[in-house]
Design an enzyme around this catalytic site. Structure first.
Site, PDB file in Angstrom:
ATOM      1  N   CYS A   1      17.983   0.000 -11.508  1.00  9.62           N
ATOM      2  CA  CYS A   1      17.163   0.853 -10.655  1.00  9.62           C
ATOM      3  C   CYS A   1      17.878   1.025  -9.310  1.00  9.62           C
ATOM      4  O   CYS A   1      18.994   0.515  -9.135  1.00  9.62           O
ATOM      5  CB  CYS A   1      15.760   0.259 -10.473  1.00  9.62           C
ATOM      6  SG  CYS A   1      14.536   1.442  -9.880  1.00  9.62           S
TER       7      CYS A   1
ATOM      8  N   HIS B   1      15.594  -6.126  -9.299  1.00 12.30           N
ATOM      9  CA  HIS B   1      14.366  -6.652  -8.697  1.00 12.30           C
ATOM     10  C   HIS B   1      14.514  -8.108  -8.288  1.00 12.30           C
ATOM     11  O   HIS B   1      13.641  -8.673  -7.664  1.00 12.30           O
ATOM     12  CB  HIS B   1      13.191  -6.465  -9.646  1.00 12.30           C
ATOM     13  CG  HIS B   1      12.967  -5.010  -9.956  1.00 12.30           C
ATOM     14  ND1 HIS B   1      13.422  -4.432 -11.118  1.00 12.30           N
ATOM     15  CD2 HIS B   1      12.407  -4.030  -9.229  1.00 12.30           C
ATOM     16  CE1 HIS B   1      13.125  -3.139 -11.083  1.00 12.30           C
ATOM     17  NE2 HIS B   1      12.513  -2.873  -9.954  1.00 12.30           N
TER      18      HIS B   1
ATOM     19  N   CYS C   1       0.848  -1.195   0.000  1.00 13.91           N
ATOM     20  CA  CYS C   1       0.000   0.000   0.000  1.00 13.91           C
ATOM     21  C   CYS C   1       0.875   1.234   0.000  1.00 13.91           C
ATOM     22  O   CYS C   1       1.993   1.203   0.501  1.00 13.91           O
ATOM     23  CB  CYS C   1      -0.868   0.023   1.254  1.00 13.91           C
ATOM     24  SG  CYS C   1      -1.914  -1.417   1.390  1.00 13.91           S
TER      25      CYS C   1
HETATM   26  N1  GLN Z   1      16.852   7.414  -7.194  1.00 16.67           N
HETATM   27  C1  GLN Z   1      15.820   6.490  -6.878  1.00 16.67           C
HETATM   28  C2  GLN Z   1      16.414   5.281  -6.157  1.00 16.67           C
HETATM   29  O1  GLN Z   1      17.483   4.911  -6.463  1.00 16.67           O
HETATM   30  C3  GLN Z   1      15.098   6.007  -8.135  1.00 16.67           C
HETATM   31  C4  GLN Z   1      13.972   5.074  -7.807  1.00 16.67           C
HETATM   32  C5  GLN Z   1      13.115   4.681  -8.986  1.00 16.67           C
HETATM   33  O2  GLN Z   1      13.522   4.704 -10.108  1.00 16.67           O
HETATM   34  N2  GLN Z   1      11.918   4.272  -8.750  1.00 16.67           N
HETATM   35  O3  GLN Z   1      15.802   4.700  -5.280  1.00 16.67           O
HETATM   36 ZN    ZN Z   2      14.067   2.930 -11.385  1.00 12.73          ZN
END
Ligand code: GLN
Ligand code: ZN
Length: 783
Positions: free
Chosen positions: A753, A721, A543
């Site tokens: 990410c 991920h 959430c």
């Molecule tokens: N700068 C953010 C991180 O590294 C980018 C997060 C994202 O892309 N959702 O957590």
């Molecule tokens: Zn990202």
């Protein structure tokens, strides 16, 4: 749903909502499901928790005065996954696990890791539910998928909609079961791995319709008078074949001999050419979203088919938290009365997308509170509207007028910042334009002196228990600001030292002070409010609590500078400043509806622009402005996209174009399918774009090259991920492929990410392999 005609000559007026939150007012379902996953709750206890939440929702809705209460809006994880299970579309790899139904269901959603000693089974993919922030589970269908009504996850006797219908009936509540419509179900599904080329899930329409017809028969047998079938896929552009499928589907279902009356609901926009198709069909009712697609109000009088049907007019916004302008909504409804058989007032879509109850909040300032309506308050709005249209009761008319006054008062009291408004009015095109890229690149090369294939990360480092604890203690008042700052600095010191040891070229401070990349800025900007209990389901048990952007936005002082500057003081290598971009801040907030989003985005951008300046003044040479949600806000209809992209890019450029030529601006994007926004990435004019590309990273590079993209790019070289640590060879191979498309001087090497959801035991070796692979690729590129 409208079976209460008051005056036989007038159309009967009903009232309903298309769906309701299900996670529980205090996130009870989240807690129950997570405890079940952890083995701390039995299947029976989880089932009981679900029953209790359903009973509360039904009795509340039945007691609210709605003339029709939606049913089957509960889900243990996701309604699309529920539908797949309802029609027995369980892919073989999950069946093969031989688990009880409930665990098969969760395995489809979450996979089955080897940690528990099981085979590795990849879960179904998850993706965004239209243009919302909710994510659904993508069914996998193949030519071999055999549909049949199947028992619910928890092993119920009958399909979920039937057992929940009975459960509500036993409590004395007659419900209108809500089902995902068959065509949207197929359009949201993807071909199973190994399905022959050319297979499309829509090929399975006929067998699926037979299955739905049987579910309808069972619902009728159980006593259901109405069923709602959701077809939001038709708020997006659809082909002739897809419209033909819609026609065929409702011809078949309407022709079923034993069935409840059918309400087909389209939402998240205007139904376009699907509306006449449904108007011509033999379904008894159609729900239209008059908030996201107000055009429909003009089309309705021209559709004679609607004179025999009930129109469910979605005039109360189901996706935002603002109180409705009830007199205006009543006027819209009244104008439609003559064109339809009967009318029901409703929310524009399910209330899944808003928090439960404003009354649970103690926080908001009374003037803001007066402007707000959460799910419970929206139900009351719908009920009042229905009453007002049904009878000319002066008391009801008075309450309606009062609500209209409150909206006007609220808008007039919205925070107004004349200084910000004057700055926006004075903006000229050059405020959104930087020097040509070649010039900037030269200045940046000179200042930064980075190697080709420079290595970096996306911003966050693992959020350790200590970091979370420090934030919690600060909030609880057990840690003072100075103590908190000391702990955050300690964390930054560790993260900088680690990055130096690993040999990364461009460092980050690690974002330990942020629990959420939007909330952090919302808490520091004027014009935003936070909620205490305003939780909204994002996916499964996850959430979020979106901030409410209610007034003019202004920055009262630097927001990030102290952390970035401290990090920079610890190293001679460049440290990237980290900001969240204007589009993402809007996308993950409830945004004011009294001015166009473009105007709001510019205000946020202006605040960020000032922050960029302050970062530069503090010695920061690289600033990253994250826009992971750029793709997310893309309108469903192609015709609306250029307008959106114009303001989105304008806002990003306003935020970044104040930077000196020698300051390198990075941006980061994720949540893939970049095909749609590739030109937009170019339009951002960032010096470096790092991207997550879930499918094929190198394909994105090809797309970018084809689009003529000539600036720096960092395709994520490994997937953060997953807990898997990529090997050096694997990364080296990816880079070898990348340098064939992008020259080494413009290619960046980074994960796909932020690292905040991972642990150091994965992050350290992964980054070590990444840096080693980049060095190898550098040598190869030179030779
Ligand atoms: N700068 C953010 C991180 O590294 C980018 C997060 C994202 O892309 N959702 O957590
Ligand atoms: Zn990202």
């Amino acid at each position: 749903m409208i079976d209460n005609p008051t005056r036989p000559t007038d159309p009967a007026i009903g009232s309903t909502v298309l769906g309701y939150p299900r996670i529980g007012p205090r996130r009870e379902l989240k807690r129950a499901v997570e405890r079940y996953w952890a083995g701390r709750l039995s299947a029976e206890e989880l089932a009981a928790a679900g029953r209790e939440l359903r009973a509360r929702t039904w009795t509340e809705l039945a007691g609210s005065g709605l003339t029709s209460v939606p049913g089957n809006t509960f889900s243990l994880y996701d309604q699309v996954l529920d539908t797949a299970v309802m029609v027995d579309a369980v892919p073989p790899r999950f069946r093969a696990l031989g688990l009880p139904p409930l665990d098969t269901y969760f395995a489809m959603a979450r996979g089955r890791g080897d940690r528990e000693g099981h085979e590795d089974v990849v879960p179904l993919e998850m993706t965004k539910w239209f243009d919302t922030n909710y994510h659904y589970i993508v069914p996998e269908l193949g030519p071999g998928t055999a549909f049949a009504p199947a028992g619910e996850a928890a092993g119920d006797q009958d399909v979920k909609p039937v057992s929940e219908y009975r459960e509500a009936a036993a409590l004395g509540v007659e419900t209108r079961p809500v089902l995902l419509g068959p065509v949207t179900f197929l359009l949201l599904s993807k071909p199973a791995p190994g399905a022959p080329a050319g297979f499309a899930p829509l090929d399975l329409l006929d067998p699926l319709l037979e299955c739905y017809a049987e579910v309808l028969r069972r619902l009728a047998a159980a006593g259901a008078a109405w069923v709602q079938l959701d077809e939001p896929a038709f708020a997006a552009d659809r082909t002739g074949a897809e419209l033909a499928a819609l026609r065929r589907a409702y011809e078949r279902l309407a022709a079923a001999p034993d069935r409840p009356r059918l309400l087909v609901a389209g939402y998240f926009g205007d139904l376009g050419p699907a509306l006449p198709v449904l108007a011509d069909s033999a379904v008894e009712a159609i729900a239209v979203d008059l908030v996201a697609g107000p055009e429909a109000a003009r089309e309705i009088p021209a559709l004679p088919g609607l004179r025999r049907k009930t129109l469910v007019a979605g005039v109360v916004d189901g996706r935002n938290v603002w109180r409705a302008d009830l007199p205006a909504a009543a006027a819209t409804c009244a104008s439609l009365l003559g064109s339809v058989g009967s009318l029901a007032v409703s929310t524009s879509c399910s209330l899944l997308h808003v928090p439960y109850d404003l009354d649970a909040e103690t926080g908001p300032d009374p003037r803001l509170r007066e402007r707000l309506a959460f799910a419970r308050q929206k139900v009351a709005e719908v009920v009042l509207l229905g009453e007002a249209l049904r009878a000319h009761d002066p008391a009801v008319t008075g309450r309606l007028a009062e609500a209209g006054e409150a909206v006007r008062r609220g808008r007039a009291s919205a925070r107004r910042d004349d200084r910000v408004r004057a700055r926006i009015a004075a903006l000229r095109p050059h405020h959104r334009r930087r020097a040509p890229y070649a010039e900037r690149a030269r200045a940046q090369d000179e200042r930064l002196g980075l190697p080709p294939l420079a290595t970096t990360t996306i911003g966050s480092f693992p959020q350790t228990d200590q970091v979370r604890r420090a934030r919690g203690e600060l909030r609880a008042g057990r840690l003072d600001e100075a103590g908190y700052t000391r702990r955050m600095r300690g964390e930054i010191e560790r993260v900088i030292a680690l990055q130096e040891r690993l040999g990364l070229d461009v460092l980050v401070h690690g974002e330990p002070e942020r629990s959420d990349m939007v909330q952090y800025f919302a808490e520091r900007l004027e014009g935003f409010a936070a909620t205490e209990h305003g939780w909204v389901q994002s996916y499964g048990s996850r959430c979020v609590r979106p901030p409410i952007l209610h007034g003019d936005v202004a920055r009262t002082g630097p927001m990030t500078v102290e952390w970035s500057a401290y990090a920079q003081s610890l190293t001679s290598r460049p440290v990237k400043g980290m900001l969240t971009g204007p589009v993402t801040i809007l996308a993950w907030s409830f945004v004011r509806d009294d001015q166009p989003p473009a105007a709001t985005a510019d205000q946020v951008a202006l605040a960020l622009r000032d922050e960029v300046r302050d970062l530069e003044a503090a010695g920061i040479r690289i600033v990253q402005v994250d826009e992971p949600a750029l793709r997310e806000l893309l309108p469903l209809r192609a015709a609306d996209r250029p307008g959106y992209l114009r303001w989105a890019l304008d806002a990003f450029r306003l935020a970044t174009a104040g930077a000196a030529d020698a300051t390198q601006i990075h941006t980061h994007m994720c949540y893939a399918e970049f095909g749609d926004v590739i030109a937009a990435i170019d339009g951002l004019d960032a010096d470096v774009t790092t991207i997550e590309a879930a499918r094929s990273r190198m394909a994105v590079l090809g797309d970018l090259r084809a689009a003529g993209f000539g600036r720096g790019v960092g395709p994520g070289v490994y997937d953060i991920h997953s807990p898997r640590v990529p090997s050096e060879d694997e990364v080296a191979e990816a880079l070898a492929a990348a340098v064939r498309t992008v020259p080494a001087e413009r290619l960046w090497v980074n994960p796909d990410c932020g690292l905040k959801t991972r642990g150091y035991e994965e992050v350290e070796p992964a980054l070590r392999h990444m840096v080693a692979a980049a060095r190898r690729a550098r040598v190869a590129a030179r030779g």
